[in-house]
Design a protein around this motif. Structure first.
Motif, PDB file in Angstrom:
ATOM      1  N   PHE A  27       0.804  -1.220   0.000  1.00 22.66           N
ATOM      2  CA  PHE A  27       0.000   0.000   0.000  1.00 22.66           C
ATOM      3  C   PHE A  27       0.837   1.270   0.000  1.00 22.66           C
ATOM      4  O   PHE A  27       0.290   2.371  -0.009  1.00 22.66           O
ATOM      5  CB  PHE A  27      -0.946  -0.014   1.207  1.00 22.66           C
ATOM      6  CG  PHE A  27      -1.940  -1.137   1.142  1.00 22.66           C
ATOM      7  CD1 PHE A  27      -3.125  -0.979   0.453  1.00 22.66           C
ATOM      8  CD2 PHE A  27      -1.668  -2.361   1.717  1.00 22.66           C
ATOM      9  CE1 PHE A  27      -4.043  -2.016   0.363  1.00 22.66           C
ATOM     10  CE2 PHE A  27      -2.569  -3.404   1.637  1.00 22.66           C
ATOM     11  CZ  PHE A  27      -3.765  -3.234   0.958  1.00 22.66           C
ATOM     12  N   ASN A  28       2.149   1.132   0.030  1.00 23.73           N
ATOM     13  CA  ASN A  28       3.010   2.290  -0.121  1.00 23.73           C
ATOM     14  C   ASN A  28       2.771   2.894  -1.508  1.00 23.73           C
ATOM     15  O   ASN A  28       2.845   2.183  -2.511  1.00 23.73           O
ATOM     16  CB  ASN A  28       4.467   1.837   0.024  1.00 23.73           C
ATOM     17  CG  ASN A  28       5.460   2.959  -0.124  1.00 23.73           C
ATOM     18  OD1 ASN A  28       5.435   3.689  -1.108  1.00 23.73           O
ATOM     19  ND2 ASN A  28       6.354   3.090   0.831  1.00 23.73           N
ATOM     20  N   PRO A  29       2.465   4.195  -1.609  1.00 28.37           N
ATOM     21  CA  PRO A  29       2.118   4.773  -2.921  1.00 28.37           C
ATOM     22  C   PRO A  29       3.240   4.678  -3.946  1.00 28.37           C
ATOM     23  O   PRO A  29       2.972   4.589  -5.145  1.00 28.37           O
ATOM     24  CB  PRO A  29       1.770   6.222  -2.601  1.00 28.37           C
ATOM     25  CG  PRO A  29       2.281   6.480  -1.235  1.00 28.37           C
ATOM     26  CD  PRO A  29       2.286   5.167  -0.514  1.00 28.37           C
ATOM     27  N   VAL A  30       4.495   4.690  -3.509  1.00 26.29           N
ATOM     28  CA  VAL A  30       5.602   4.509  -4.444  1.00 26.29           C
ATOM     29  C   VAL A  30       5.564   3.102  -5.035  1.00 26.29           C
ATOM     30  O   VAL A  30       5.738   2.907  -6.247  1.00 26.29           O
ATOM     31  CB  VAL A  30       6.951   4.773  -3.740  1.00 26.29           C
ATOM     32  CG1 VAL A  30       8.112   4.440  -4.670  1.00 26.29           C
ATOM     33  CG2 VAL A  30       7.035   6.226  -3.286  1.00 26.29           C
ATOM     34  N   HIS A  31       5.306   2.113  -4.192  1.00 24.22           N
ATOM     35  CA  HIS A  31       5.226   0.735  -4.676  1.00 24.22           C
ATOM     36  C   HIS A  31       4.038   0.541  -5.603  1.00 24.22           C
ATOM     37  O   HIS A  31       4.104  -0.249  -6.558  1.00 24.22           O
ATOM     38  CB  HIS A  31       5.140  -0.221  -3.493  1.00 24.22           C
ATOM     39  CG  HIS A  31       6.333  -0.158  -2.583  1.00 24.22           C
ATOM     40  ND1 HIS A  31       6.316  -0.614  -1.284  1.00 24.22           N
ATOM     41  CD2 HIS A  31       7.594   0.330  -2.801  1.00 24.22           C
ATOM     42  CE1 HIS A  31       7.505  -0.423  -0.745  1.00 24.22           C
ATOM     43  NE2 HIS A  31       8.294   0.152  -1.641  1.00 24.22           N
TER      44      HIS A  31
END
Length: 440
Positions: free
Chosen positions: A135-139
């Motif tokens: 859920f990390n936006p970069v990921h």
């Protein structure tokens, strides 16, 4: 206020805190029970509920877990215990008809994993694994680029993860240092990353080989390098006062309440010497994985780096995608480690810390940088809040093709890579995933 879920949290160490605080902010959920062998830690979590204006939860010892489910009419169980204990609570809760959310990893060995998968099949129950890095936006941006074919068909991945001498050392102060409790960093930490790669590739791991050893921490290594100080645990030791690897529980209110003030109940020391005896896990690990898509991954985890972050390079038939994230910069040796959520995990006092960069390098074209919108970097790069939203509010990660919560099968596949790596370390041979755990 209308309550739609009655939740219980099992295990009330520091990993439970984000769930206690996160659920307390949700009016449609009431935390009705805590389960832990330590009353002091449960009292600390009830103070967190009170700070959010929510009523206290009833406290239960582990031997009363099934009684707790009935008496408090629990329908949602969050498991945040020592990893090796996950399976007992997961299976019992599923059989009681509860929805279960478990901290990563799913469990620590193949037998426990098979038991969990059998209970999911038997009950048809709902089990999610809290892989917050999905859920990390970069990921999520990386996931979207790969799904859109930015570099064509994926051929190989190189993943280098560096834990610095604050965060990395912390796994060697606490229960994680004993393989019987954690399964080692290949299970507890790298399983987190293996799930991320499984999700990025949209593929299932098939074969694993690896090499690993305890190269930095432990008594023998500390004596060889000169880092060792002569103490068992930091609290009350004059030898620990000038040790940059020591954790000073008394310097932080949260750590003092959760551990120092609670240790008289169970004898658990949170501040052991990282250059002491009894460490049975590795701190330097290299792994090769083959996936059913034909792609391969080379992975390296270093738990004693001068800075913290990771680099992931994807090679495809139309180019290359590179992700670099710097979570903390170099550490001052005289700085005291005071917080399991802050300094230990690189969330505070980051000197010259960088950010994230995604670069796509197409064949025959100049490279282009993928724009990363501004977002809150707290809580694993924003992943924690988005994960809680997905788990308890029915939301998604927010990016294109937003992250999906990890299922029991996802948790088992990530675990199986770590278990296969551990087997490869000890046997020196390639290990088939299906020989570890068969996942439908």
């Amino acid at each position: 206020m209308t309550v739609h879920a009655r939740a219980a949290i099992v295990g009330t160490g520091s990993r439970a805190q984000q769930f206690t605080e996160g659920l307390a902010r949700r009016e449609h959920i009431e935390v009705v029970a805590f389960c832990d062998p330590n009353q002091q830690r449960m009292a600390h979590h009830n103070r967190l509920l009170a700070a959010a204006g929510r009523p206290p939860a009833i406290t239960y010892r582990p031997d009363r877990f099934t009684e707790m489910l009935r008496a408090e009419r629990v329908d949602t169980v969050v498991v945040t215990t020592i990893d090796a204990l996950h399976d007992g609570y997961i299976v019992a809760a599923l059989r009681a008809g509860c929805r279960v959310v478990t901290e990563k990893p799913l469990t620590t060995d193949a037998e426990r994993c098979r038991r969990i998968l059998a209970a999911v099949d038997e009950t048809g129950g709902d089990l999610s694994v809290a892989f917050n890095y999905r859920f990390n936006p970069v990921h999520e941006l990386v996931h979207a680029q790969l799904r859109q074919g930015a570099i064509g068909d994926l051929v190989s991945v190189h993943f280098e993860w560096m834990l610095d001498v604050r965060h990395g050392a912390d796994y060697f102060r606490r229960w994680h240092r004993e393989r019987a409790n954690s399964g080692g960093l290949m299970v507890h930490k790298a399983g987190h990353h293996f799930d991320l790669v499984n999700w990025w590739l949209g593929a299932r791991p098939q074969r694993v080989f690896g090499l690993g050893r305890l190269a930095f921490y432990g008594r023998e290594n500390g004596e060889r390098t000169g880092y060792r100080r002569d103490y068992e645990r930091a609290h009350g030791s004059s030898a620990a006062l000038d040790d940059p690897f020591a954790l000073h529980l008394e310097d932080n209110e949260g750590l003092r309440a959760l551990y120092l003030d609670a240790e008289h109940e169970d004898g658990y020391f949170r501040d052991r010497n990282v250059f002491g005896d009894g460490i049975t896990i590795e701190d330097d690990m290299a792994v090769l994985v083959r996936y059913d898509s034909g792609a391969s991954m080379s992975y390296h985890l270093t738990a004693y780096s001068p800075w913290e972050g990771y680099r992931v390079m994807f090679n495809g038939t139309r180019g290359r995608l590179e992700l670099e994230v710097e979570e903390s910069a170099w550490q001052r040796p005289q700085a005291k480690v005071t917080s399991a959520k802050g300094n230990v995990h690189g969330d505070t006092e980051m000197e010259n810390a960088g950010g994230a960069r995604i670069l796509v390098r197409p064949l025959w074209q100049p490279p282009r940088e993928v724009e990363i919108p501004e977002f809150d970097h707290a809580g694993h790069g924003g992943g924690d809040a988005r994960m809680l939203h997905a788990l308890f509010d029915g939301g998604t990660g927010g990016a294109e093709g937003g992250a999906q919560t990890a299922t029991a099968a996802d948790g088992a596949l990530a675990l199986a890579v770590g278990l296969a790596a551990n087997t490869a370390f000890s046997r020196g041979e390639v290990v088939d995933i299906d020989d570890v755990v068969r996942v439908k």
